[in-house]
Write an enzyme that holds these catalytic residues in place. Sequence first.
Site, PDB file in Angstrom:
ATOM      1  N   VAL A   1       0.888  -1.322  -0.051  1.00 29.97           N
ATOM      2  CA  VAL A   1       0.148   0.047  -0.012  1.00 29.97           C
ATOM      3  C   VAL A   1       1.134   1.402   0.033  1.00 29.97           C
ATOM      4  O   VAL A   1       0.691   2.209  -0.662  1.00 29.97           O
ATOM      5  CB  VAL A   1      -1.158  -0.080   1.138  1.00 29.97           C
ATOM      6  CG1 VAL A   1      -1.936   1.392   1.244  1.00 29.97           C
ATOM      7  CG2 VAL A   1      -1.741  -1.108   1.006  1.00 29.97           C
ATOM      8  N   CYS A   2       2.052   1.110   0.755  1.00 28.74           N
ATOM      9  CA  CYS A   2       2.917   2.391   0.749  1.00 28.74           C
ATOM     10  C   CYS A   2       3.602   2.659  -0.472  1.00 28.74           C
ATOM     11  O   CYS A   2       3.736   3.709  -1.036  1.00 28.74           O
ATOM     12  CB  CYS A   2       3.915   2.334   1.834  1.00 28.74           C
ATOM     13  SG  CYS A   2       3.395   1.871   3.585  1.00 28.74           S
TER      14      CYS A   2
END
EC number: 1.11.1.24
Length: 166
Positions: free
Chosen positions: A59-60
């Site tokens: 997600v990052c």
Amino acid sequence: MATIKLGGNNIETIGTLPKVGETAPDFNLTAQDLSSKKLSDYKGSRVIMNIFPSIDTNVCATSVRKFNEKATGLKNTKVLCISKDLPFAQKRFVSDEEINNVTNLSDFRDGNFGKNYGVEMSSGALHGLLSRAVVVLDENGKVIHSQQVPDIGEEPDYLSALKPLL
């Protein structure tokens, strides 16, 4: 303090994000070349701070890719991707991904960014890392948008972050 989620569990942060209308606190972060960067280095530019735990998570990494893509058309805007990752890991990621519209900065050396911006996680498995948040500043360093993402596994609201800049 903010309460967010990680894997369904409550996680707390130290403090809270700066609020809309407030002046953003200065910071001392480390760039990929190991130089120090302060908020004042970006004075006169609008700033998007994409804050997250680690570039080495899905997600990052996705948030960095999406802000890189969306920053292309924004005038007088700098996108700062901020984590506690070592600058070497950040450099590897941007090189491998051909990312060139964002600046990766690390809070590994000074360690005060997370406390001053209210995003350092004070409990849970990722204790000590930065939570997922977005803070957008105008040319004078005033906050025009802030979002503490309620669950670490969720992406930020890109549209809401970009809207005040359009």
